[in-house]
Scaffold this motif. Sequence first.
Motif, PDB file in Angstrom:
ATOM      1  N   SER A 636       0.829  -1.204   0.000  1.00  0.00           N
ATOM      2  CA  SER A 636       0.000   0.000   0.000  1.00  0.00           C
ATOM      3  C   SER A 636       0.865   1.257   0.000  1.00  0.00           C
ATOM      4  CB  SER A 636      -0.917   0.018   1.218  1.00  0.00           C
ATOM      5  OG  SER A 636      -1.614   1.253   1.294  1.00  0.00           O
ATOM      6  N   LEU A 637       0.478   2.226  -0.807  1.00  0.00           N
ATOM      7  CA  LEU A 637       1.177   3.516  -0.864  1.00  0.00           C
ATOM      8  C   LEU A 637       0.461   4.579  -0.045  1.00  0.00           C
ATOM      9  CD1 LEU A 637       1.891   3.696  -4.727  1.00  0.00           C
ATOM     10  CD2 LEU A 637       3.452   2.924  -2.928  1.00  0.00           C
ATOM     11  N   PHE A 638      -0.663   4.237   0.554  1.00  0.00           N
ATOM     12  CA  PHE A 638      -1.498   5.241   1.195  1.00  0.00           C
ATOM     13  C   PHE A 638      -0.998   5.622   2.584  1.00  0.00           C
ATOM     14  CE2 PHE A 638      -4.515   3.428  -1.881  1.00  0.00           C
ATOM     15  CZ  PHE A 638      -4.910   4.601  -2.510  1.00  0.00           C
ATOM     16  N   THR A 639      -1.455   6.793   3.009  1.00  0.00           N
ATOM     17  CA  THR A 639      -1.129   7.317   4.326  1.00  0.00           C
ATOM     18  C   THR A 639      -2.321   7.080   5.254  1.00  0.00           C
ATOM     19  OG1 THR A 639       0.260   9.034   3.351  1.00  0.00           O
ATOM     20  CG2 THR A 639      -0.486   9.388   5.609  1.00  0.00           C
ATOM     21  N   TYR A 640      -2.053   6.540   6.433  1.00  0.00           N
ATOM     22  CA  TYR A 640      -3.101   6.276   7.414  1.00  0.00           C
ATOM     23  C   TYR A 640      -2.827   7.169   8.626  1.00  0.00           C
ATOM     24  CZ  TYR A 640      -3.518   2.305   4.288  1.00  0.00           C
ATOM     25  OH  TYR A 640      -3.652   1.519   3.157  1.00  0.00           O
ATOM     26  N   ASP A 641      -3.239   8.407   8.522  1.00  0.00           N
ATOM     27  CA  ASP A 641      -2.891   9.388   9.555  1.00  0.00           C
ATOM     28  C   ASP A 641      -4.104   9.848  10.357  1.00  0.00           C
ATOM     29  OD1 ASP A 641      -4.058  10.731   7.469  1.00  0.00           O
ATOM     30  OD2 ASP A 641      -2.579  12.332   7.364  1.00  0.00           O
ATOM     31  N   SER A 642      -5.154   9.036  10.355  1.00  0.00           N
ATOM     32  CA  SER A 642      -6.299   9.276  11.237  1.00  0.00           C
ATOM     33  C   SER A 642      -6.818   7.918  11.675  1.00  0.00           C
ATOM     34  CB  SER A 642      -7.402  10.058  10.517  1.00  0.00           C
ATOM     35  OG  SER A 642      -8.064   9.241   9.559  1.00  0.00           O
ATOM     36  N   TRP A 643      -7.489   7.901  12.835  1.00  0.00           N
ATOM     37  CA  TRP A 643      -7.989   6.617  13.313  1.00  0.00           C
ATOM     38  C   TRP A 643      -9.092   6.090  12.411  1.00  0.00           C
ATOM     39  CZ3 TRP A 643      -4.999   3.887  16.046  1.00  0.00           C
ATOM     40  CH2 TRP A 643      -4.094   4.477  16.917  1.00  0.00           C
ATOM     41  N   MET A 644      -9.806   6.968  11.736  1.00  0.00           N
ATOM     42  CA  MET A 644     -10.808   6.511  10.784  1.00  0.00           C
ATOM     43  C   MET A 644     -10.155   5.699   9.677  1.00  0.00           C
ATOM     44  SD  MET A 644     -12.186   6.881   7.545  1.00  0.00           S
ATOM     45  CE  MET A 644     -11.642   8.461   6.924  1.00  0.00           C
ATOM     46  N   LEU A 645      -9.034   6.165   9.161  1.00  0.00           N
ATOM     47  CA  LEU A 645      -8.341   5.439   8.101  1.00  0.00           C
ATOM     48  C   LEU A 645      -7.712   4.150   8.634  1.00  0.00           C
ATOM     49  CD1 LEU A 645      -6.617   8.420   6.239  1.00  0.00           C
ATOM     50  CD2 LEU A 645      -8.557   7.052   5.446  1.00  0.00           C
ATOM     51  N   VAL A 646      -7.207   4.202   9.848  1.00  0.00           N
ATOM     52  CA  VAL A 646      -6.626   2.998  10.447  1.00  0.00           C
ATOM     53  C   VAL A 646      -7.694   1.916  10.620  1.00  0.00           C
ATOM     54  CG1 VAL A 646      -5.596   2.047  12.554  1.00  0.00           C
ATOM     55  CG2 VAL A 646      -4.753   4.208  11.608  1.00  0.00           C
ATOM     56  N   TYR A 647      -8.836   2.292  11.212  1.00  0.00           N
ATOM     57  CA  TYR A 647      -9.896   1.316  11.479  1.00  0.00           C
ATOM     58  C   TYR A 647     -10.539   0.790  10.203  1.00  0.00           C
ATOM     59  CZ  TYR A 647      -9.802   2.665  16.428  1.00  0.00           C
ATOM     60  OH  TYR A 647      -9.420   2.888  17.725  1.00  0.00           O
ATOM     61  N   ASN A 648     -10.776   1.699   9.251  1.00  0.00           N
ATOM     62  CA  ASN A 648     -11.577   1.335   8.080  1.00  0.00           C
ATOM     63  C   ASN A 648     -10.776   0.798   6.902  1.00  0.00           C
ATOM     64  OD1 ASN A 648     -14.466   2.128   8.730  1.00  0.00           O
ATOM     65  ND2 ASN A 648     -13.378   4.023   9.244  1.00  0.00           N
ATOM     66  N   PHE A 649      -9.470   1.096   6.844  1.00  0.00           N
ATOM     67  CA  PHE A 649      -8.705   0.672   5.668  1.00  0.00           C
ATOM     68  C   PHE A 649      -7.414  -0.058   6.024  1.00  0.00           C
ATOM     69  CE2 PHE A 649     -11.424   4.031   4.024  1.00  0.00           C
ATOM     70  CZ  PHE A 649     -11.938   3.413   2.901  1.00  0.00           C
ATOM     71  N   MET A 650      -6.648   0.489   6.956  1.00  0.00           N
ATOM     72  CA  MET A 650      -5.364  -0.136   7.253  1.00  0.00           C
ATOM     73  C   MET A 650      -5.549  -1.524   7.874  1.00  0.00           C
ATOM     74  SD  MET A 650      -2.211   1.297   9.525  1.00  0.00           S
ATOM     75  CE  MET A 650      -0.740   0.303   9.735  1.00  0.00           C
ATOM     76  N   ASN A 651      -6.511  -1.628   8.785  1.00  0.00           N
ATOM     77  CA  ASN A 651      -6.677  -2.886   9.509  1.00  0.00           C
ATOM     78  C   ASN A 651      -7.864  -3.704   9.023  1.00  0.00           C
ATOM     79  OD1 ASN A 651      -4.473  -2.297  11.096  1.00  0.00           O
ATOM     80  ND2 ASN A 651      -5.708  -1.223  12.637  1.00  0.00           N
ATOM     81  N   GLN A 652      -8.333  -3.397   7.833  1.00  0.00           N
ATOM     82  CA  GLN A 652      -9.434  -4.135   7.241  1.00  0.00           C
ATOM     83  C   GLN A 652      -8.976  -4.742   5.913  1.00  0.00           C
ATOM     84  OE1 GLN A 652     -12.407  -4.692   8.644  1.00  0.00           O
ATOM     85  NE2 GLN A 652     -11.866  -3.468  10.450  1.00  0.00           N
ATOM     86  N   PRO A 653      -9.732  -5.726   5.400  1.00  0.00           N
ATOM     87  CA  PRO A 653      -9.401  -6.222   4.060  1.00  0.00           C
ATOM     88  C   PRO A 653      -9.411  -5.073   3.058  1.00  0.00           C
ATOM     89  CG  PRO A 653     -11.034  -7.634   5.118  1.00  0.00           C
ATOM     90  CD  PRO A 653     -10.877  -6.434   6.010  1.00  0.00           C
ATOM     91  N   LYS A 654      -8.470  -5.114   2.127  1.00  0.00           N
ATOM     92  CA  LYS A 654      -8.365  -4.013   1.168  1.00  0.00           C
ATOM     93  C   LYS A 654      -9.568  -3.955   0.230  1.00  0.00           C
ATOM     94  CE  LYS A 654      -4.534  -2.337   2.672  1.00  0.00           C
ATOM     95  NZ  LYS A 654      -4.547  -1.057   3.401  1.00  0.00           N
ATOM     96  N   HIS A 655     -10.297  -5.039   0.126  1.00  0.00           N
ATOM     97  CA  HIS A 655     -11.595  -5.030  -0.542  1.00  0.00           C
ATOM     98  C   HIS A 655     -12.629  -5.494   0.453  1.00  0.00           C
ATOM     99  CE1 HIS A 655     -14.793  -5.675  -3.465  1.00  0.00           C
ATOM    100  NE2 HIS A 655     -14.933  -6.902  -2.983  1.00  0.00           N
ATOM    101  N   ASP A 656     -13.652  -4.674   0.676  1.00  0.00           N
ATOM    102  CA  ASP A 656     -14.673  -5.001   1.663  1.00  0.00           C
ATOM    103  C   ASP A 656     -15.655  -6.010   1.063  1.00  0.00           C
ATOM    104  OD1 ASP A 656     -16.656  -5.137   3.525  1.00  0.00           O
ATOM    105  OD2 ASP A 656     -17.045  -2.980   3.621  1.00  0.00           O
ATOM    106  N   PRO A 657     -15.623  -7.272   1.520  1.00  0.00           N
ATOM    107  CA  PRO A 657     -16.513  -8.290   0.935  1.00  0.00           C
ATOM    108  C   PRO A 657     -17.964  -8.124   1.378  1.00  0.00           C
ATOM    109  CG  PRO A 657     -15.278  -9.221   2.761  1.00  0.00           C
ATOM    110  CD  PRO A 657     -14.750  -7.829   2.570  1.00  0.00           C
ATOM    111  N   ASN A 658     -18.194  -7.307   2.384  1.00  0.00           N
ATOM    112  CA  ASN A 658     -19.554  -7.143   2.898  1.00  0.00           C
ATOM    113  C   ASN A 658     -20.314  -6.001   2.227  1.00  0.00           C
ATOM    114  OD1 ASN A 658     -19.221  -9.209   4.896  1.00  0.00           O
ATOM    115  ND2 ASN A 658     -18.003  -7.745   6.108  1.00  0.00           N
ATOM    116  N   PHE A 659     -19.597  -5.185   1.467  1.00  0.00           N
ATOM    117  CA  PHE A 659     -20.271  -4.068   0.799  1.00  0.00           C
ATOM    118  C   PHE A 659     -20.996  -4.584  -0.444  1.00  0.00           C
ATOM    119  CE2 PHE A 659     -20.356  -0.574  -2.303  1.00  0.00           C
ATOM    120  CZ  PHE A 659     -21.077   0.357  -1.569  1.00  0.00           C
ATOM    121  N   LYS A 660     -22.280  -4.324  -0.522  1.00  0.00           N
ATOM    122  CA  LYS A 660     -23.090  -4.768  -1.645  1.00  0.00           C
ATOM    123  C   LYS A 660     -23.408  -3.575  -2.542  1.00  0.00           C
ATOM    124  CE  LYS A 660     -23.103  -8.851   0.120  1.00  0.00           C
ATOM    125  NZ  LYS A 660     -22.162  -9.859  -0.444  1.00  0.00           N
ATOM    126  N   PRO A 661     -22.813  -3.536  -3.718  1.00  0.00           N
ATOM    127  CA  PRO A 661     -23.005  -2.368  -4.581  1.00  0.00           C
ATOM    128  C   PRO A 661     -24.298  -2.461  -5.382  1.00  0.00           C
ATOM    129  CG  PRO A 661     -21.589  -3.923  -5.683  1.00  0.00           C
ATOM    130  CD  PRO A 661     -21.898  -4.512  -4.323  1.00  0.00           C
TER     131      PRO A 661
END
Length: 820
Positions: A636-661
């Motif tokens: 990953s090249l992204f910056t995780y400089d907020s807890w929102m980004l840490v919780y939702n992207f850094m420590n989660q699967p890079k593709h959310d399998p639960n999101f139904k588009p």
Amino acid sequence: MKMAPLPWILLLLVIVSGPGPRPTAGVQESCSLRCGDRNGPCSCHPTCSGLGTCCSDFRDFCLEISPSSGSMMGGKDFVAHFKWFGPTDGVICRFKESIQTLGYVDALKQVHCVSPLLYESGRIPFTISMDNGRTFTHSGTWLAVHPYKVSETEKSQLVNETHWQYYGTSGTAGNLSLTWNASVLLTPAVTIELWGYEETGWPYSANWTAKWSYLYPLATNISNSGFFTFTPKPAPLEYQKWKVGALRIINSKNYAGQNDVQALWTNDHALAWHLGDDFRADSVAWARTQCLAWENLEDQLPDFLKELPDCPCTLAQARADTGRFFTDYGCDIEHGSVCTYHPGAVHCVRSVQASPKYGSGQQCCYTKAGTQLLTADSTGGSTPDRGHDWGAPPYRTPPRVPGMSHWLYDVISFYYCCLWAPECHRYMRRRPSSDCRSYQPPHLASAFGDPHFVTFDGTNFTFNGRGEYVLLEGALTDLRVQVRAQPERTDHGTEARGTRLTAVAVQEGNSDVVEVRLAGTPVILEVLLNQEVLSFTEQSWMDLKGMFLSVASENKVSIMLSSGAGVEVSMQGSFLSVAVLLPEKFLTHTHGLLGTLNNNPTDDFTLRNGQVLPWNASAQQLFQFGADWAVHNTSSLFTYDSWMLVYNFMNQPKHDPNFKPLFPDEATLDPSQAEEATKLCANNPFCIFDVAATGSLSVGNATRVSYQQHQDRLKNLQPVVSCGWLAPPSNGYKEGSRYLMGSTIRFGCNSGYSLAGAETSTCQANGAWSAATPECHIGRNYTVLLSIIFGGLAVVALIAVIYVLIRRRKGHMSMWSSQP
């Protein structure tokens, strides 16, 4: 119940810890000599501010400064934002571990540094010692800028710069004046100095060296009034070897020529006004001698033209190919087309990257009609540069010094040959314009809206996953472009079943990492460099490691990579749009969401394992294709400089399998919006889908605009056939200077010459002219010859008619005389 260890796991994963009191012992609790370090009980990394994990002295040692940029000529005073209450006589600022300037502490206990004279542009690391050089514990970054990209308010101004640079030539004399902002130098008296620039040693040898030298004062201890005028006198003989230089204004308390003190500089310029009596006595002869000497030197130097890229054929191509070409600030259609050195042009561009071996640069200029302006047709044509005007990494040594190498090898010689002497043909012969016969436009791909993708080979599809994905990987140069997609909110505040791009990150090889993301309320574009937020309040252009960065407006960021690839990120409403341009050399070397660049759209849906989905894959299959290109945690090249980004992207699967588009085949418009949406979107399926997915007409409109911009750029980048420059006949002329397919050139001869060959030649689809340039032969103008012959015969016939009439009249007169 036993408490879950989630918070501790998160802290370990991001390798940071919470804030604490100012440390009293233990180096790991302080940021002294630790800037950029995440390890330890507290963090000294730029991301710590958003996470709340900084050491308490973070900003005392990892410095923010203002101003943060200035001319590479140096002399700019800046403040390091930390307070100092100790001894104030030992402040030393050290740039790039080797260049030291004296700093000071002001009455408010703020520490100041003065930027040094540099031979490079870009981000310059510096450290500060508060103990007279024993330790350098405070660190920051200074942005050194090309002198011509600095605000005019930060420089001293030559009043009527043309007068300065023609002084001593025929009819140019009198006084010269300069002005400056007196409030910048807080002193009652100033000294004005002349500095000269030279590059010594044999070109392209190991001893080729760049050097600025103090020459002599123009005035000492004069009032800091902001204005000075004088009558130039020829400089002493020992100083006349310097032909290019600049003036520097400093506090009169500094000694003459003192290095790296607060100062104001003028632009570098031709030093006509300080040249000797021989120049003033006969400037044309003097300049001709210099021109011939330059010509002789040029003929001994390597041919740099062979490694330059060809120019784009049209103005539209030049402005669209933003990965490889950028506006020349000396001729910009967006700023009135003031093209002093290129009369007849309305816009010029320069190659972004210098050539690899010789550090040279390409320039391409265009007429109002959008066609190239060539030196073979006009002295206003574009001219390539032995020294790229913007310099070239690693800078510092010729011919890679920004601005100055270009002045010595390309600009002052133009003065010698073209402006001061009538020898311009010599200059143009060695600086010929590039035509565009071998120019290949870049390949374009885009992502926009909820997200929709148009691949390099023209395939359109929609993938609205939630997560972080590989937009493009180019194995040729290890180019990586990644995107983050997050759900959009509907106009009613609920989470939509569609997503939007909210961040883009780019790296090529070992270059810097640049991330562009949406941030704040209201939403703005935020740019991060190596995980630290950048400010563009002072500069809109930055020279970075392996790339250049331009922020032309608050809604658009352009990234120009050393390979010639370009990435443009813009904000459309609350969505990001991304355009990627790749040169032809990337053919067959790409994969990711933007497909396989090989002019074959049927294999664009290639999975990581090499499996290819059919070109008519279902929306559900395409969703799996997108999910397969999720970013791996380790890459990953992204910056995780907020807890929102840490919780939702850094420590989660890079593709959310639960999101139904919402899939395109499920999208239906709200009946209340159907009429407006149809009127807005017309036949644009992306626009219709985004209105259906988000319930927002403004989102649909942003998507419509983005797609139209893609279509317009694609049209501008279409290949154009060029037949190349066509010469006029000797002793003749041609009409027309457009050399693209369908263009016709007409030929004619000077008086006394006749045309042998075709009168016209047309550029054909195969890139060849329909006829070669004809010849003009002396005394064989058949049209004129026939005119003379027939004219002569007409005269003879007229004389015969007159003779007959006279004879008849005489006969009648004889008859009349015989009557009574």
